[in-house]
Design an enzyme around this catalytic site. Structure first.
Site, PDB file in Angstrom:
ATOM      1  N   ASP A  80       0.813  -1.220   0.000  1.00 10.31           N
ATOM      2  CA  ASP A  80       0.000   0.000   0.000  1.00 10.31           C
ATOM      3  C   ASP A  80       0.847   1.270   0.000  1.00 10.31           C
ATOM      4  OD1 ASP A  80       0.767  -0.942   2.572  1.00 10.31           O
ATOM      5  OD2 ASP A  80      -0.669   0.391   3.546  1.00 10.31           O
ATOM      6  N   GLU A 139      -0.674  -2.045   5.361  1.00 11.91           N
ATOM      7  CA  GLU A 139       0.307  -1.992   6.447  1.00 11.91           C
ATOM      8  C   GLU A 139       0.306  -0.635   7.111  1.00 11.91           C
ATOM      9  OE1 GLU A 139       3.667  -1.096   8.738  1.00 11.91           O
ATOM     10  OE2 GLU A 139       3.371  -0.154   6.781  1.00 11.91           O
ATOM     11  N   GLU A 140       0.081   0.421   6.323  1.00 10.54           N
ATOM     12  CA  GLU A 140       0.195   1.778   6.851  1.00 10.54           C
ATOM     13  C   GLU A 140      -0.852   2.107   7.912  1.00 10.54           C
ATOM     14  OE1 GLU A 140       2.605   3.606   6.548  1.00 10.54           O
ATOM     15  OE2 GLU A 140       3.645   3.143   4.690  1.00 10.54           O
ATOM     16  N   HIS A 363       7.802   8.804   4.443  1.00 12.60           N
ATOM     17  CA  HIS A 363       6.538   9.540   4.516  1.00 12.60           C
ATOM     18  C   HIS A 363       6.683  11.005   4.099  1.00 12.60           C
ATOM     19  CE1 HIS A 363       4.257   6.508   7.294  1.00 12.60           C
ATOM     20  NE2 HIS A 363       5.157   5.912   6.534  1.00 12.60           N
TER      21      HIS A 363
END
Length: 394
Positions: A80, A139-140, A363
């Site tokens: 993702d 996962e995030e 990020h």
């Protein structure tokens, strides 16, 4: 321990691996929305000849059956992206969806695992056991691993291995420490209720802004005075919503934060202390408190034999100078749920290269990876699986 045929196979597929990664990078999809990504992985597996099944709503579990009997080792990659605006305007493969970006390297993880799968499949007759491939969504938001496990990702699996591209480590270096690697990552929400009123008459009110401010200041002592200095911990309040107008004393305050540590007993002590601090701080001022503590990821604690095996694989495949010791991070990783009940480990593959601009933090809108590191990542996946299955006494 390592297999030279696997290394040769990886080298043959490097261009395809980079092209696949760039395609995913240009088409990022957020957690539970990875429909196109799942389709692309499925098409690639089908072309290789590896049987697979789709998980719901997104994601894939696939299996490579070895030519010889043995155990089963799982390899995991997350797929993702993030709700981040990409700032890498010069990239030919920049995100085509404004506000969405592969800002953490999951596009690389996916491409590396597919390339490892090709190499393992090409050498499947020599495999002493089976390899489970887990292409995990979400996962995030720390939900994907739990859902994949519910849908059978670990059924029949004896050991599990994963990795993460890491921009703060030098490109080409690999770390897989015994013990603590990632911290638990929990969410905290505290709601204080006072009694609002006119700003000119504080004696008739209970100011939720004062209560909340006092709580934020007091809770710093939870780490400094109630937690062992030998057990790292972080308690952060990142958001506070309080008040409605300059001359109105606030009736309500809502605080959001996060709690991080590496020890489950410490985690429970932190939770209990936060609840106590909130209730007692509120009571001092005549307010009330409601605490919502939401468990997120577990800490990632690498099992000793698995991590030592990974280190020996790095030395054998790439040389002693590739092995690197990266400090544990208080970031969270839902890979922790895979190793909650079975042995395994999680590695970091360095991608930081200032000359290439790949040393930005994960990020960030400028995040990118040094694609030269992907060759080692892909081979590491495959060689770990091969080496684990070669072990008689593991």
């Amino acid at each position: 321990m390592t297999n030279s045929n696997i290394a040769a196979s990886i080298k043959q597929h490097l261009d395809q691996m980079i092209a696949f990664r760039r395609d995913l990078h240009a088409h990022p999809e957020l957690p539970w929305e990875e429909v196109r990504t799942t389709q692309k992985i499925a098409e690639a597996l089908e072309a290789i000849g590896i049987p697979f099944r789709l998980t719901k709503p997104t994601g894939i579990i696939a299996d490579i059956k070895g030519g010889k009997p043995g155990k089963t080792v799982a390899l995991r990659a997350d797929i993702d992206a993030l709700p981040v605006l990409e700032l890498n305007d010069s990239l030919s493969y920049k995100s085509q969806t404004p506000g969405k970006m592969h800002a953490c390297g999951h596009d690389a993880h996916t491409a590396m695992l597919l390339t490892a799968a090709k190499a393992l499949y090409e050498n499947r007759e020599q495999l002493r056991g089976n390899v489970r491939l887990i292409f995990q969504p979400a996962e995030e938001i720390a939900q994907g691993a739990i859902e994949m496990i519910k849908q059978g990702a670990l059924e029949g699996v004896d050991n599990v291995f994963g990795m993460h591209i890491w921009s703060t480590s030098p490109s080409g270096k690999i770390s897989c420490n015994v013990g603590s690697t990632f911290a638990s990552a929990d969410l905290l929400k505290v709601t204080f209720k006072g009694r609002g009123g006119h700003g000119s008459m504080p004696e008739a009110c209970v100011d939720a802004a004062v209560v909340a401010s006092s709580f934020v200041m007091n809770l710093q002592a939870i780490v400094s005075r109630e937690t062992s200095p030998l057990e790292p911990a972080v308690v952060t309040i990142g958001k506070m919503e309080v008040g409605t107008r300059f001359n109105v004393i606030a009736e309500n305050a809502v605080l959001d934060g996060t709690v991080r540590c590496f020890n489950l007993a410490t985690r429970e002590r932190l939770k209990a202390a936060l609840e106590r601090y909130a209730e007692h701080t509120a009571a001092i001022y005549g307010a009330t408190a409601k605490v919502e503590y939401i468990y997120g990821t577990l800490p990632v604690i690498n099992e000793e034999r698995s991590a030592l095996l990974a280190q020996s694989v790095v030395r054998s495949a790439f040389g002693d100078d590739t092995l690197f010791t990266e400090k544990p991070t208080t970031g969270g990783e839902d890979f922790s749920f895979y190793i909650e009940n079975i042995p395994g480990c999680f590695a970091l593959v360095g991608s930081g290269n200032a000359d290439k601009g790949t040393d930005w933090a994960h990020h960030h809108g400028c995040f990118n990876i040094d694609e030269d590191a992907m060759a080692k990542g892909a081979e590491f996946y495959a060689q770990y699986a091969w080496s684990y299955l070669q072990q008689d006494s593991f």
